[in-house]
Write an enzyme that holds these catalytic residues in place. Structure first.
Site, PDB file in Angstrom:
ATOM      1  N   SER A 274       0.799  -1.224   0.000  1.00  0.00           N
ATOM      2  CA  SER A 274       0.000   0.000   0.000  1.00  0.00           C
ATOM      3  C   SER A 274       0.830   1.271   0.000  1.00  0.00           C
ATOM      4  O   SER A 274       0.308   2.349  -0.263  1.00  0.00           O
ATOM      5  CB  SER A 274      -0.949   0.026   1.211  1.00  0.00           C
ATOM      6  OG  SER A 274      -0.213  -0.052   2.416  1.00  0.00           O
TER       7      SER A 274
ATOM      8  N   ASP B 276      -3.854   7.798   8.347  1.00  0.00           N
ATOM      9  CA  ASP B 276      -4.855   6.970   9.022  1.00  0.00           C
ATOM     10  C   ASP B 276      -4.276   6.082  10.119  1.00  0.00           C
ATOM     11  O   ASP B 276      -4.927   5.151  10.572  1.00  0.00           O
ATOM     12  CB  ASP B 276      -5.597   6.106   8.002  1.00  0.00           C
ATOM     13  CG  ASP B 276      -4.658   5.212   7.202  1.00  0.00           C
ATOM     14  OD1 ASP B 276      -3.473   5.103   7.578  1.00  0.00           O
ATOM     15  OD2 ASP B 276      -5.094   4.628   6.194  1.00  0.00           O
TER      16      ASP B 276
ATOM     17  N   HIS C 205      -0.819   4.657   7.076  1.00  0.00           N
ATOM     18  CA  HIS C 205      -0.305   5.207   5.820  1.00  0.00           C
ATOM     19  C   HIS C 205       0.006   6.691   5.956  1.00  0.00           C
ATOM     20  O   HIS C 205      -0.605   7.377   6.770  1.00  0.00           O
ATOM     21  CB  HIS C 205      -1.322   4.977   4.702  1.00  0.00           C
ATOM     22  CG  HIS C 205      -1.788   3.560   4.603  1.00  0.00           C
ATOM     23  ND1 HIS C 205      -2.958   3.120   5.188  1.00  0.00           N
ATOM     24  CD2 HIS C 205      -1.220   2.484   4.018  1.00  0.00           C
ATOM     25  CE1 HIS C 205      -3.101   1.819   4.963  1.00  0.00           C
ATOM     26  NE2 HIS C 205      -2.053   1.403   4.261  1.00  0.00           N
TER      27      HIS C 205
END
Length: 394
Positions: free
Chosen positions: A53, A355, A358
């Site tokens: 990610s 968050d 990330h």
């Protein structure tokens, strides 16, 4: 790094060691010589990216359910398939090279692969996914699967490109001869550590690192055998500074650094990075026509966290996006039958973490700006000069 969700470094020496050392020395001389050459004519036509990610631009969003708002709001004004409020480091790398943002390989809606493709998948690992990994919430699209996707991508684009009669087809597909001239970026490994930390002991995580690094090495060799020559390899970041770990389960004083990060977790990341760097050095003695650039993402990120307020951020471990009820930003809740999304803070640019897991666009941009000049790379080659040895024999 994102856990998968379904939504959305007087003895007699043997001759073979001497040979390896000579090869490494020759490689260093070649790299040093390349730094003295003019950059004229150095052009990277495409990027092929692999990872998790930290660099996924839409694979998981297209495959398992769209990433919900407020993800993407800062730059794109809507969900963009990225686990951030805006652009990722890979986006800033593309922009630095004068290339468009990478389309995710698995995204079928108006993709353009003329200048590369992104195979990174949020929640993925270097080690192949098994039932235990999947059961712990990680993604089955591990690095070996991403390589298989890339091989299929190459096979399926060569034929239609060569037979294409319409310009729009050629304008949306890579030129076959440019695969060997492209930049191959890899940013993977944090989820392997994450998985170990939530399912085993720190000692077991440390013991697993050599095998994970060997799997990574195998992936680089496969890409090289397929024609890849220029590699931009990110090490892993300070996982002990992620609010997901450090805020939810604050470390005891003896295991906390000056930023509130978990020291033992960061020590595992540093051990991973040491072994990764050693492996990259070894690969240079084996893949003689490759440019293997090791990029110290850890130092960039840890510097930013340590200087958070100096760099204009509110705190080292604060994060922007959250649910009032405490659920993760990427989760959706149902309140009285109505789907409820998380809320963003008023100014994401003031936060390092988006968050809890990330980074924000602002933090990603800061990190990108501190790695593209080559000051945190080994060898110290800037991003825009990474292709200077691309014309060596294949």
């Amino acid at each position: 790094m994102h856990r998968f969700r379904l939504f959305s470094g007087k003895l007699e020496v043997p001759w073979w060691i001497k040979k390896g050392v000579r090869a490494a020395a020759i490689g260093v001389v070649l790299v040093a010589a390349s730094l003295l050459l003019p950059s004229r004519g150095c052009h990277i036509p495409a990027i092929y990216n692999f990872g998790d990610s930290n660099s996924d631009t839409g694979s998981v969003s297209a495959t398992f359910g769209r990433v919900p708002p407020p993800y993407g709001e800062t730059f794109f004004g809507k969900s963009s398939g990225r686990y951030s409020d805006g652009r990722l480091i890979i986006d800033f790398i593309a922009e630095k090279l004068g290339l468009p943002l990478l389309s995710a390989y698995l995204d079928s809606i108006e993709p353009n692969f003329r200048h590369g493709a992104n195979f990174a998948a949020s929640g993925s690992t270097i080690q192949p996914a098994d039932a235990k990994l999947f059961g712990a919430g990680f993604n089955p699209l591990s690095l070996n699967i991403q390589l298989l996707q890339f091989e299929q991508f190459k096979d399926r684009t060569n034929e239609p490109f060569n037979q294409a009669t319409r310009s729009w087809i050629k304008n949306s597909l890579p030129r076959p001869e440019e695969f060997s001239k492209a930049l191959y970026t890899l940013d993977s490994g944090q989820n392997d550590l994450h998985f170990g930390l939530v399912t085993t002991t720190e000692e077991q995580v440390r013991a697993s690192i050599p095998n994970i690094i060997n799997m990574f090495s195998k992936a680089v060799k496969i890409l090289y055998q397929g024609g890849a020559r220029t590699f931009w390899i990110h090490n892993t970041g300070p996982i002990g500074c992620l609010p997901f770990f450090a805020v939810r389960n604050p470390p005891k004083t003896a295991n906390s650094d000056q930023n509130g990060c978990i020291k033992s977790y960061n020590e595992l990341a540093q051990e991973f990075n040491k072994q990764l760097k050693d492996k990259v050095f070894q690969l240079r003695t084996q893949l003689h026509y490759a440019v293997l650039i090791y990029v110290d993402i850890y130092t960039a990120k840890y510097t930013l966290i340590s200087e958070a307020e100096k760099q204009g951020f509110v705190s080292p471990l604060g994060y922007c996006c959250r649910h009032v009820g405490g659920a993760d930003c990427w989760q959706t809740l149902r309140v009285n039958g109505t789907e409820v999304f998380a809320a963003s803070c008023s100014d994401p640019s003031k936060y390092i973490s988006w968050d809890g897991t990330h980074y924000t666009e602002a933090a990603n941009k800061w990190v990108a700006n501190h790695i593209v000049d080559g000051s945190l790379s080994d060898p110290p080659i800037s991003l825009t000069k990474a292709c200077q040895r691309a014309n060596l024999p294949n």
